[in-house]
Design an enzyme around this catalytic site. Structure first.
Site, PDB file in Angstrom:
ATOM      1  N   VAL A 130       0.844  -1.194   0.000  1.00 14.39           N
ATOM      2  CA  VAL A 130       0.000   0.000   0.000  1.00 14.39           C
ATOM      3  C   VAL A 130       0.876   1.240   0.000  1.00 14.39           C
ATOM      4  O   VAL A 130       0.659   2.191  -0.744  1.00 14.39           O
ATOM      5  CB  VAL A 130      -0.916  -0.012   1.239  1.00 14.39           C
ATOM      6  CG1 VAL A 130      -1.574   1.342   1.431  1.00 14.39           C
ATOM      7  CG2 VAL A 130      -1.955  -1.120   1.115  1.00 14.39           C
ATOM      8  N   LYS A 161       2.207  11.667  -0.797  1.00 15.80           N
ATOM      9  CA  LYS A 161       3.192  12.725  -0.556  1.00 15.80           C
ATOM     10  C   LYS A 161       3.568  13.438  -1.848  1.00 15.80           C
ATOM     11  O   LYS A 161       3.885  14.624  -1.850  1.00 15.80           O
ATOM     12  CB  LYS A 161       4.442  12.164   0.127  1.00 15.80           C
ATOM     13  CG  LYS A 161       4.401  12.279   1.634  1.00 15.80           C
ATOM     14  CD  LYS A 161       3.579  11.259   2.362  1.00 15.80           C
ATOM     15  CE  LYS A 161       2.226  11.667   2.805  1.00 15.80           C
ATOM     16  NZ  LYS A 161       1.484  10.583   3.482  1.00 15.80           N
ATOM     17  N   GLY A 218     -14.718  11.724   7.090  1.00 15.16           N
ATOM     18  CA  GLY A 218     -13.715  11.260   8.072  1.00 15.16           C
ATOM     19  C   GLY A 218     -12.571  12.244   8.177  1.00 15.16           C
ATOM     20  O   GLY A 218     -11.936  12.556   7.175  1.00 15.16           O
ATOM     21  N   GLU A 260     -16.907  15.125   9.953  1.00 15.20           N
ATOM     22  CA  GLU A 260     -16.313  14.263  10.990  1.00 15.20           C
ATOM     23  C   GLU A 260     -17.345  14.061  12.094  1.00 15.20           C
ATOM     24  O   GLU A 260     -17.953  15.007  12.578  1.00 15.20           O
ATOM     25  CB  GLU A 260     -15.027  14.916  11.532  1.00 15.20           C
ATOM     26  CG  GLU A 260     -14.493  14.368  12.852  1.00 15.20           C
ATOM     27  CD  GLU A 260     -14.123  12.900  12.819  1.00 15.20           C
ATOM     28  OE1 GLU A 260     -13.493  12.438  11.855  1.00 15.20           O
ATOM     29  OE2 GLU A 260     -14.507  12.182  13.784  1.00 15.20           O
ATOM     30  N   ARG A 264      -9.012   2.003   8.389  1.00 16.74           N
ATOM     31  CA  ARG A 264      -8.513   0.860   7.638  1.00 16.74           C
ATOM     32  C   ARG A 264      -8.683  -0.405   8.450  1.00 16.74           C
ATOM     33  O   ARG A 264      -8.741  -0.368   9.671  1.00 16.74           O
ATOM     34  CB  ARG A 264      -7.036   1.074   7.262  1.00 16.74           C
ATOM     35  CG  ARG A 264      -6.837   2.276   6.355  1.00 16.74           C
ATOM     36  CD  ARG A 264      -5.398   2.488   5.971  1.00 16.74           C
ATOM     37  NE  ARG A 264      -4.860   1.369   5.182  1.00 16.74           N
ATOM     38  CZ  ARG A 264      -5.031   1.226   3.871  1.00 16.74           C
ATOM     39  NH1 ARG A 264      -5.732   2.114   3.184  1.00 16.74           N
ATOM     40  NH2 ARG A 264      -4.506   0.199   3.239  1.00 16.74           N
ATOM     41  N   HIS A 299      21.636  27.348  13.660  1.00 18.97           N
ATOM     42  CA  HIS A 299      20.868  28.589  13.572  1.00 18.97           C
ATOM     43  C   HIS A 299      20.970  29.147  12.155  1.00 18.97           C
ATOM     44  O   HIS A 299      22.055  29.117  11.573  1.00 18.97           O
ATOM     45  CB  HIS A 299      21.423  29.607  14.565  1.00 18.97           C
ATOM     46  CG  HIS A 299      20.743  30.943  14.483  1.00 18.97           C
ATOM     47  ND1 HIS A 299      19.498  31.155  15.046  1.00 18.97           N
ATOM     48  CD2 HIS A 299      21.115  32.105  13.891  1.00 18.97           C
ATOM     49  CE1 HIS A 299      19.135  32.424  14.812  1.00 18.97           C
ATOM     50  NE2 HIS A 299      20.092  33.013  14.102  1.00 18.97           N
TER      51      HIS A 299
HETATM   52  C1  LIG Z   1      -3.381   7.171   1.562  1.00 16.80           C
HETATM   53  C2  LIG Z   1      -2.426   6.578   2.535  1.00 16.80           C
HETATM   54  C3  LIG Z   1      -1.363   7.336   2.997  1.00 16.80           C
HETATM   55  C4  LIG Z   1      -0.473   6.802   3.896  1.00 16.80           C
HETATM   56  N1  LIG Z   1       0.550   7.570   4.314  1.00 16.80           N
HETATM   57  C5  LIG Z   1       1.439   7.068   5.202  1.00 16.80           C
HETATM   58  C6  LIG Z   1       2.552   7.837   5.610  1.00 16.80           C
HETATM   59  O1  LIG Z   1       2.721   8.960   5.217  1.00 16.80           O
HETATM   60  N2  LIG Z   1       3.424   7.300   6.485  1.00 16.80           N
HETATM   61  C7  LIG Z   1       3.250   6.042   6.965  1.00 16.80           C
HETATM   62  O2  LIG Z   1       4.071   5.582   7.755  1.00 16.80           O
HETATM   63  N3  LIG Z   1       2.212   5.272   6.596  1.00 16.80           N
HETATM   64  C8  LIG Z   1       1.295   5.772   5.716  1.00 16.80           C
HETATM   65  N4  LIG Z   1       0.260   4.990   5.316  1.00 16.80           N
HETATM   66  C9  LIG Z   1       0.108   3.659   5.915  1.00 16.80           C
HETATM   67  C10 LIG Z   1       1.052   2.662   5.254  1.00 16.80           C
HETATM   68  O3  LIG Z   1       0.770   2.625   3.890  1.00 16.80           O
HETATM   69  C11 LIG Z   1       0.875   1.298   5.885  1.00 16.80           C
HETATM   70  O4  LIG Z   1       1.053   1.388   7.259  1.00 16.80           O
HETATM   71  C12 LIG Z   1       1.871   0.324   5.329  1.00 16.80           C
HETATM   72  O5  LIG Z   1       1.752   0.185   3.944  1.00 16.80           O
HETATM   73  C13 LIG Z   1       1.693  -1.034   6.000  1.00 16.80           C
HETATM   74  O6  LIG Z   1       2.601  -1.938   5.481  1.00 16.80           O
HETATM   75  P1  LIG Z   1       2.337  -3.500   5.499  1.00 16.80           P
HETATM   76  O7  LIG Z   1       3.624  -4.113   5.115  1.00 16.80           O
HETATM   77  O8  LIG Z   1       1.771  -3.878   6.786  1.00 16.80           O
HETATM   78  O9  LIG Z   1       1.235  -3.797   4.438  1.00 16.80           O
HETATM   79  P2  LIG Z   1       0.798  -3.205   3.057  1.00 16.80           P
HETATM   80  O10 LIG Z   1       1.595  -2.047   2.637  1.00 16.80           O
HETATM   81  O11 LIG Z   1      -0.659  -3.024   3.170  1.00 16.80           O
HETATM   82  O12 LIG Z   1       1.139  -4.355   2.051  1.00 16.80           O
HETATM   83  C14 LIG Z   1       0.539  -5.596   2.115  1.00 16.80           C
HETATM   84  C15 LIG Z   1       0.780  -6.319   0.822  1.00 16.80           C
HETATM   85  O13 LIG Z   1       0.367  -7.663   0.986  1.00 16.80           O
HETATM   86  C16 LIG Z   1      -0.346  -8.050  -0.156  1.00 16.80           C
HETATM   87  N5  LIG Z   1      -1.223  -9.144   0.240  1.00 16.80           N
HETATM   88  C17 LIG Z   1      -2.379  -9.083   0.950  1.00 16.80           C
HETATM   89  N6  LIG Z   1      -2.869 -10.298   1.147  1.00 16.80           N
HETATM   90  C18 LIG Z   1      -2.031 -11.170   0.559  1.00 16.80           C
HETATM   91  C19 LIG Z   1      -2.003 -12.578   0.418  1.00 16.80           C
HETATM   92  N7  LIG Z   1      -2.944 -13.344   0.919  1.00 16.80           N
HETATM   93  N8  LIG Z   1      -0.990 -13.148  -0.255  1.00 16.80           N
HETATM   94  C20 LIG Z   1       0.008 -12.384  -0.768  1.00 16.80           C
HETATM   95  N9  LIG Z   1       0.026 -11.042  -0.669  1.00 16.80           N
HETATM   96  C21 LIG Z   1      -0.975 -10.444  -0.013  1.00 16.80           C
HETATM   97  C22 LIG Z   1      -1.046  -6.804  -0.584  1.00 16.80           C
HETATM   98  O14 LIG Z   1      -1.409  -6.886  -1.939  1.00 16.80           O
HETATM   99  C23 LIG Z   1       0.012  -5.750  -0.325  1.00 16.80           C
HETATM  100  O15 LIG Z   1       0.860  -5.617  -1.426  1.00 16.80           O
HETATM  101  C24 LIG Z   1      -0.655   5.488   4.386  1.00 16.80           C
HETATM  102  C25 LIG Z   1      -1.713   4.725   3.937  1.00 16.80           C
HETATM  103  C26 LIG Z   1      -2.602   5.244   3.024  1.00 16.80           C
HETATM  104  C27 LIG Z   1      -3.718   4.414   2.556  1.00 16.80           C
END
Ligand SMILES: Cc1cc2nc3c(=O)[nH]c(=O)nc-3n(C[C@H](O)[C@H](O)[C@H](O)COP(=O)(O)OP(=O)(O)OC[C@H]3O[C@@H](n4cnc5c(N)ncnc54)[C@H](O)[C@@H]3O)c2cc1C
Lengths: 466, 444
Positions: free
Chosen positions: A48, A58, A185, A208, A277, A449
């Site tokens: 994600v 960003k 939200g 909100e 989420r 500074h």
């Molecule tokens: C709009 C937005 C803005 C964000 N901005 C920030 C930010 O500025 N800073 C920050 O720290 N966080 C931010 N986040 C949150 C951040 O994206 C998540 O916390 C982060 O991506 C989590 O990482 P993860 O590895 O847990 O999972 P994810 O990034 O969600 O990745 C999970 C992956 O697993 C895959 N998957 C799912 N199920 C399966 C399966 N059964 N088999 C194989 N693959 C699978 C998915 O397709 C995905 O590719 C933002 C989120 C969003 C939506």
């Protein structure tokens, strides 16, 4: 990519999910000598965060910053013509940024000789995954697993996303810039994307349900932010519920209901639903293992991120709050190290949070709100940026730096910052917290500074005067 | 005069590397240790530092080149403010001593093939970490992450460590001080090392005995485990000396026999009961035998009480019940108490409390036989008396040999606390008291 024609049948360590948690754990584990297979549906890792989260959002916020700085420059005697926004070009640039980053990860997968299976995995039992790829289904036996399947947006009940009703993923695709946008939200994703669309030219409103934006966040920070958002957004409706929503030809007809039960109606070109989420724990076959979930649907893990199946780890968004990419990185290190037999444990003293709005707000450790709620004795220093030279030279006067310390030991318990660049400043607070610094340490550290970082030094001076 | 810049020794077994980037150009002025180029070896990416300050005059490699260790990659003209002028002609200069190549902060992880063999799949579970100590947020101990990791590696619960830094911050010294104190306590017996069987340090891998025939494996009883631990601890930490002597107990034995003719079973007088009294008196006369050593604190602990342990052979193994305040009791009372305690012990009715607090031990194997043996001190006590079988022996009576009943005694003592001469005197004192019991009253 390294998708193979004949998929492997067994692996030492399988990583399920290629987001920040997954890819970071994969590279770390490989570096520690484990043989790693990563399963993810995308062509390149990134999850994600890189594909439809942190990075594209960003990128759009950078556009927003350029637009608003150009506009505000008029006040200091530099006037630009109203910006002309080429949405296709902005979108292409954003996609290019995402492509570069995820492409580099894909190359690293090849270079580090990881096996990438492009597909979805589910547990057949505690030692076998069923992997579904375009070529069909295969089985993969593993010695250890790290599950990082992330999270997805929650939708309002009975509502489906479409051309006009978007979730964060849809909003980041930037199909066009709608004349009016309702953000449902007031969390960080809604405010960030709302800010981006507002700068691109949309009239943005936010609704909100609770009595404030960014529920749970320090109120001093939120009020600093809200003063500015009030000018950028058309309306911020607090204590207001979305009672009804209907997609029509002309837009989305929405009915709001305030606290007193009074209804108002309005039509928007588009609606962005950003109400939270949910962890991706369904369809994973967890029922075929001993792995357990908590009341909120997160996978239960121990101090090494091991699930109830000790050879299976869970990290990132599926393993609990805060759902942030850098928390996933931290857990990924621990899980990979533990999988390689090291004595690592996950024990951050602070996990920073940054909201990339204008002004940015960022905090780490204990918040004042939390301290008050839990009746923890604290001493605070609040330093408004008005007196900071760098702030004024940036043409700004908003911003605040707050330090929270233990009144007895003078040890830093938390830091909170609102203002341009707050996200960069907070790193100093995180380091100070991890090092168990006291305010004297911050006050005796020479800060450059003129910079915004001097607000940390000055705030520390309110707590400790040498 | 231009000098060669060589590829330095990177680490054992690395013979060559690939140039991944050349960071300087011909004509550049460089400082000592400034990175000149980055080399990827199969161990890590290393930065090649400038061996001297000066100007680069020639670059002999390009990105992508593979260069062996020791090859000349650049030429440079030493000079500039920071460069010490070469004292000897270039030909006789030693090859520029390249400082330890510093790996890049984040070296590219080696490919799995070159990596160390992966740990066996079940290794993580052996490497158990105490997760009870893992906390989050403001519950995390006030110590830097590196210090928390150090504590974890040393098996220290960091929450028990007292920080001495500002605001109670825990530093590396605090963790080390904690470990030192804990080890001191274990050594002095105030704390027992948790977890694995303490006596195990002496264990070597055992061969497969079944190669040579059948075996039967029995689990160690608790008594055997404790004995093994106590003995291997004493054997490996206490420098011991055993002193042998003989006591003529002819008259004493006559007295004892006569006494027992009239005594009820429960009050029967044994040689051990008499020895308890004699030893108690000797301990009063030689208080350094009634001590324990605390090396951690550099102290000798004198006990103001005399509790004598007696080794009792039971079907379940050796047990050592303790007769309390032996110096304040008469031999008759000691005999009654000892008989009861020994019976209780053989029937395994003795309580752990009955076996604690001894300050000296007697091990009497005379009932079985033997002419001498070297007992092992029951640490943290500092001395033990071994008794072998008494027998009629010809003793020179001045004009001729007379048959006398002679009892062999063996005193083992902790040589850190007791010197040889005092050891000999102590045992002689005991022998004299047995030979002429009036000595007890005279000296005691
Ligand atoms: C709009 C937005 C803005 C964000 N901005 C920030 C930010 O500025 N800073 C920050 O720290 N966080 C931010 N986040 C949150 C951040 O994206 C998540 O916390 C982060 O991506 C989590 O990482 P993860 O590895 O847990 O999972 P994810 O990034 O969600 O990745 C999970 C992956 O697993 C895959 N998957 C799912 N199920 C399966 C399966 N059964 N088999 C194989 N693959 C699978 C998915 O397709 C995905 O590719 C933002 C989120 C969003 C939506």
């Amino acid at each position: 990519m390294s998708e193979q024609n004949t998929p492997p049948t067994k692996t030492q360590l399988v990583i399920v999910g290629g987001g920040p948690g997954g890819y970071h754990a994969a590279f770390k584990a490989a570096a520690l000598g484990l043989e790693v297979t990563i399963v993810d549906p995308e062509a390149n890792p990134g999850g994600v965060c890189l594909h439809r989260g942190c990075i594209p959002s960003k990128a759009l916020l950078h556009v927003a910053k350029l637009v608003s700085e150009a506009r505000e420059a008029a006040e200091i005697g530099v006037e630009f013509a109203a910006p002309k926004i080429d949405v296709d070009k902005v979108r292409a640039w954003k996609d290019e940024v995402v492509g570069k980053l995820t492409g580099a990860l894909g190359q690293k997968v090849v270079k580090e000789k990881l096996t990438h299976l492009r597909g979805m995995a589910r547990f057949k039992d505690a030692h076998t995954l069923t992997v579904l790829t375009d070529d069909g289904e295969s089985e993969l036996a593993f010695e250890q697993a790290i599950v990082a399947t992330g999270s997805r947006p929650i939708m309002l009940p009975g509502v489906a996303t479409g051309d006009r009703i978007l979730d964060s993923t849809g909003a980041l695709e930037l199909a066009d810039v709608p004349a009016s946008l309702l953000v449902v939200g007031g969390g960080y994703i809604g405010l960030e994307l709302g800010s981006a669309y507002a700068a691109l030219g949309s009239t943005v409103s936010v609704v909100e349900m609770t009595n404030g934006l960014l529920p749970g966040c320090d109120r001093d920070l939120v009020s600093t932010l809200k003063r500015r958002l009030d000018k950028k957004f058309d309306k911020i409706m607090l204590n207001t519920k979305l009672a009804e929503m209907k997609e029509t030809d002309r837009g989305v007809a929405v009915a709001f209901e305030d606290k007193k039960g009074e209804r108002t109606e309005q039509t928007f070109d588009k609606v962005l639903v950003s109400i939270g989420r949910r962890p991706n724990t369904e369809n994973l076959g967890l029922e075929n293992t001993k792995i357990e979930l908590d009341e909120k649907g997160f996978v239960k893990v121990d101090g090494q991120r091991r699930t109830a199946e000790p050879h299976v780890f869970a990290i990132g968004d599926i393993a609990g709050e805060p759902m942030l990419a850098h928390k996933a990185y931290g857990e990924a290190d621990v899980a990979a190290e533990a999988a390689a037999g090291r004595k690592a444990v996950y024990e951050p003293r602070a996990i920073p949070a940054v909201v990339f709005t204008d002004p940015e707000i960022a905090w780490c450790g204990l918040t004042e709100t939390e301290a008050r709620a839990q009746k923890i004795k604290i001493k605070t220093a609040k330093l408004p940026w008005r007196g900071n030279g760098r702030t004024l030279t940036l043409g700004r006067d908003d911003g605040i730096t707050k330090l929270i310390v233990d009144p007895e030991s003078d040890r830093l318990l938390g830091m909170a910052v609102a203002g341009p660049g707050a996200g960069e400043l907070i790193a100093e607070g995180v380091l100070a917290l991890e090092m168990a610094a006291v305010s004297e340490d911050l006050r005796r550290t020479i800060h450059p500074h003129p910079t915004l970082s001097e607000t940390v030094y000055d705030a520390a001076g309110m707590l400790y005067e040498p | 005069m231009a000098q060669d810049i060589l590829v330095p020794e990177v680490s054992d077994g690395v013979t060559e590397g690939t140039v991944i980037s050349v960071v300087v150009a011909v004509g550049d002025t460089v400082e000592v240790d400034q990175t000149l180029l980055e080399l990827e070896t199969d161990k890590a990416v290393v930065a090649l530092p400038a061996p001297f300050a000066g100007v680069i005059t020639e670059i002999k490699v390009a990105e992508g080149d593979t260069v062996p260790i020791g090859a000349v990659v650049m030429l440079g003209e030493p000079g500039g403010a920071a460069a010490p002028a070469p004292a000897a002609p270039a030909e006789t200069l030693p090859a520029p001593a390249a400082p330890e190549p510093t790996p890049r902060p984040e070296p590219l992880p080696p490919s799995p093939a070159a990596a160390p063999p992966p740990p066996p799949a079940d290794a993580p579970f052996d490497q158990a970490v105490d997760l009870g100590a893992v906390r989050g947020g403001d519950q995390v101990a006030p110590a830097a992450p590196s210090i928390r990791r150090l504590a974890r590696d040393l098996g220290v619960d960091i929450h028990q460590v007292q920080g001495t830094g500002p605001g109670g911050r825990i530093g590396e010294d605090d963790v080390r001080a904690f470990v030192r104190a804990a080890l001191g306590q274990i050594r002095s017996g105030a704390a027992s090392p948790g977890g694995e069987f303490a006596g195990l340090h002496a264990q070597r891998p055992l061969p497969d005995f079944t190669k040579w025939g059948g075996v039967t494996v029995e689990p160690l009883s608790k008594v055997r485990q404790i004995t093994a631990d106590a003995m291997s601890y004493a054997w490996s930490t206490v420098p011991m000396v055993t002193q042998h002597d003989k006591a003529d107990i002819t008259d004493l034995e006559t007295f004892r026999r006569n006494f027992n003719l009239k005594a009820p079973d429960t009050a029967k007088l044994t040689m051990t009961a008499i020895l308890i009294k004699v030893c108690a008196a000797a301990l009063r006369a030689f208080p350094q035998f009634n001590t324990s050593l605390d090396l951690a604190r550099k102290e000798l602990i004198f006990k103001n009480y005399i509790h004598v342990g007696v080794a009792v052979d039971t079907p379940g193994g050796l047990l050592v019940p303790v007769v309390r305040d032996a110096d304040t009791k008469g031999i008759e009372q000691l005999a009654v108490e000892l008989n009861e305690l020994a019976a209780k012990t053989r029937e395994r009715r003795v309580s752990p409390a009955d076996m604690e607090g001894g300050t000296f031990t007697i091990s009497n194997l005379g009932g079985i036989g033997g002419t001498a043996f070297d007992p092992i001190v029951y640490a943290p006590q500092v001395a033990i008396l071994g008794v072998s079988r008494s027998a009629l022996q010809p003793v020179w009576g001045g004009t001729d040999f007379v048959p006398r009943n002679v009892m062999p005694l063996s005193l083992t003592y902790d040589h850190r606390v007791i010197d040889g001469a005092i050891g000999a005197r102590f045992l002689r004192w005991i022998c004299a008291a047995l030979e002429e019991p009036i000595n007890l009253a005279m000296k005691g």
